[in-house]
Write an enzyme that holds these catalytic residues in place. Structure first.
Site, short mmCIF file in Angstrom:
data_model
loop_
_atom_site.label_atom_id
_atom_site.label_comp_id
_atom_site.label_asym_id
_atom_site.label_seq_id
_atom_site.Cartn_x
_atom_site.Cartn_y
_atom_site.Cartn_z
N ASP A 152 3.58 9.32 -1.05
CA ASP A 152 2.42 8.55 -0.60
C ASP A 152 2.11 7.48 -1.63
O ASP A 152 2.12 7.77 -2.83
CB ASP A 152 1.20 9.49 -0.46
CG ASP A 152 0.25 9.06 0.65
OD1 ASP A 152 0.21 7.85 0.94
OD2 ASP A 152 -0.44 9.92 1.21
N HIS A 169 0.82 -1.23 0.00
CA HIS A 169 0.00 0.00 0.00
C HIS A 169 0.84 1.27 0.00
O HIS A 169 0.30 2.36 -0.10
CB HIS A 169 -0.95 -0.01 1.21
CG HIS A 169 -2.03 -1.04 1.08
ND1 HIS A 169 -3.33 -0.72 0.75
CD2 HIS A 169 -2.00 -2.39 1.21
CE1 HIS A 169 -4.05 -1.83 0.69
NE2 HIS A 169 -3.27 -2.86 0.97
O1 F6P Z 1 -1.76 2.34 4.25
C1 F6P Z 1 -0.61 2.23 4.99
C2 F6P Z 1 -0.88 1.84 6.43
O2 F6P Z 1 0.30 1.60 7.06
C3 F6P Z 1 -1.74 0.62 6.60
O3 F6P Z 1 -1.05 -0.59 6.48
C4 F6P Z 1 -2.26 0.88 7.95
O4 F6P Z 1 -3.36 0.13 8.32
C5 F6P Z 1 -2.53 2.36 7.92
O5 F6P Z 1 -1.52 2.89 7.12
C6 F6P Z 1 -2.59 3.04 9.28
O6 F6P Z 1 -1.44 2.79 10.03
P1 F6P Z 1 -1.43 1.96 11.39
O7 F6P Z 1 -2.08 0.65 11.12
O8 F6P Z 1 0.00 1.90 11.77
O9 F6P Z 1 -2.25 2.75 12.36
#
Ligand code: F6P
Length: 466
Positions: free
Chosen positions: A376, A167
């Site tokens: 991003d 992602h």
């Molecule tokens: O989209 C990138 C990402 O790291 C996802 O894998 C993740 O769920 C989201 O951002 C939010 O981050 P976190 O899970 O560390 O709160």
């Protein structure tokens, strides 16, 4: 689990670090697109979503899995121990891979212990998920937390189709090779049948690495990467929003109230909005600098404007996230201190999340949306902002050219997020843009947001995986 008699579609097993949406964070775009997208992918088909509960306890070590079905989606979650969270999540995933993949080598930490923790937790995911996977299930692993998981599942004998989607960006080769054991990590990726990236840029960087560093045979046209007799397909699949869901939010009372609330509080001032997880990759301090530069240049317009930055805190145990929070507080405080009047504050800085419905209302009430990440993978906030606009009087999206979304949203006002001058200039352009031009830009962008939606993303990836 029994197969649905109505369809031959194989069951989908999704595995990601984060399963449940953190309640405190609300806002889907701001929490990262992954959780919302996977929920949308799973709600229409038979499936299972496995991952971390977000909770800390020792129970995951003993194989305790919590299975629930909510809103048509079955989840199986495990807790992680304090040590696992420290080494795998705060450590290798978010202090090594995240900064490196977002081109912030200056923030990346390379610690042997956290690397071991990352491998240990991937192994635990494999150990606990493998018994839940049936022979003809299709398995889809997500994001940088779980890069080696496919190889770990294969080592347990799984012959299923297994795909992986990243992602976030994939960095340029010269940057990526700063990662100790980079080769070992990428070799594990070649145990997947299909590896997906958000854009062609990240895909090309990955293929370049495989060719130049691993000596793999790479066919750029088909995306096939062959090494040691095994072939993996690597392709780009830009993620989208759940258009059907998001475009209906405007009809909800919550969205209307939020729009009214914002408009009433800003009265005749034009509101600009930013919504991001509080993350250094999102370019929020640089955005505030750009707004400050605009105020310096056009002080007579300050009374006509208000900038609302919604930034729910994220990864608060990681030092670089604590630092970015301090930086932002200082910057917003400085501008507000210097520019406020007793009856007017130019920047509203809010450290909490909002529901999808409320965000829709805030986006619709805002004539300018500022989405200016330094780097991003995609950025779904940009797409949500477009989807929330009034077609008869749409706002203007100011978008970083370094967000994956810029490839599809070429009709946004594209900026270099590192340049305060560029951001200041874009704000002026957006404020002065005639209605006809705003509509023409909106119509092109909304067509892409509507058609290249999350259902199309899921269907394209699973078609190629299947
Ligand atoms: O989209 C990138 C990402 O790291 C996802 O894998 C993740 O769920 C989201 O951002 C939010 O981050 P976190 O899970 O560390 O709160």
């Amino acid at each position: 689990m029994e197969r649905s008699p109505l369809t031959d579609t194989p069951r989908l097993v999704v595995i990601s670090n984060r399963v449940a949406v953190p309640k405190a964070r609300g806002a889907a775009g701001a929490q990262g697109g992954l959780a919302g997208a996977l929920h949308a992918a799973l709600k229409d088909r038979e499936g299972l979503w496995f991952g971390w509960s977000g909770e800390e306890s020792e129970s995951g070590r003993t194989g305790n899995i919590d299975t629930q079905t909510n809103d048509g989606v079955t989840t199986a979650t495990i807790d992680l121990s304090q040590r696992d969270i420290e080494e795998y999540y705060n450590g290798y995933a978010n202090s090594t891979l995240w900064p490196l993949f977002h081109y912030r080598l200056d923030l990346a930490k390379f610690e042997r212990e956290t690397g071991k923790g990352y491998e240990r937790v991937n192994e635990r995911f494999a150990e606990l998920a493998a018994p839940l996977i049936e022979n003809d299930d299709v398995v889809w692993v997500h994001d940088y937390h779980l890069i080696p998981l496919g190889e770990r599942l294969r080592s347990r004998g799984l012959k299923n189709r297994i795909g992986f989607f990243l992602h976030i960006p994939w960095p340029a080769t010269r940057l990526f090779v700063s990662l100790p054991y980079h080769e070992r990590l990428v070799r594990t990726m070649l145990h997947y049948d299909l590896v997906g990236f958000q854009t062609k840029e990240w895909l090309d960087s990955f293929l370049h690495y495989c060719r130049t560093e691993l000596g793999a045979e790479v066919d750029e046209d088909s995306g096939s990467v062959t090494l040691d007799g095994r072939t993996t397909l690597a392709r780009a699949y830009p993620i989208g929003i759940d258009w059907d869901h998001f475009s209906k939010l405007g009809e909800t009372g919550e969205a209307r109230n939020a729009q009214q609330r914002m408009m009433a509080s800003t009265r005749r001032r034009i509101s600009m909005i930013g919504v991001d997880r509080l993350d250094y990759s999102k370019g929020i301090p640089e955005r505030i600098d750009g707004i400050g530069r605009f105020f310096d240049r056009e002080p007579e317009r300050i009374r006509d404007l208000v900038f609302v930055q919604i930034a729910p805190p994220s990864r608060e145990d990681v030092q670089s996230y604590q630092e970015i929070r301090e930086t932002l507080e200082q910057k917003c405080g400085q501008i507000n201190g210097a520019r406020s009047e007793v009856d007017m504050v130019p920047i509203r800085y809010v450290n909490r999340g909002y529901s999808h419905e409320e965000l829709f209302g805030f986006f619709r009430a805002s004539k300018i949306g500022l989405v200016t990440p330094l780097r991003d993978g995609m950025n779904l906030v940009a797409k949500e902002y477009v989807a929330a606009q009034d077609p008869d009087d749409p706002g203007v999206l100011i978008l970083s050219s370094f967000a994956g979304a810029a490839l599809q949203l070429q009709d946004a006002v594209l900026v270099n997020p590192h340049s305060p001058d560029d951001i200041a200039h874009a704000i002026r352009k957006a404020l002065d843009m005639p209605l006809d031009e705003r509509k023409a830009r909106y119509e092109k962008m909304v067509a892409s947001v509507r058609d290249e939606n999350v259902q199309a993303w899921t269907a394209d990836f699973l078609r190629d995986l299947g």
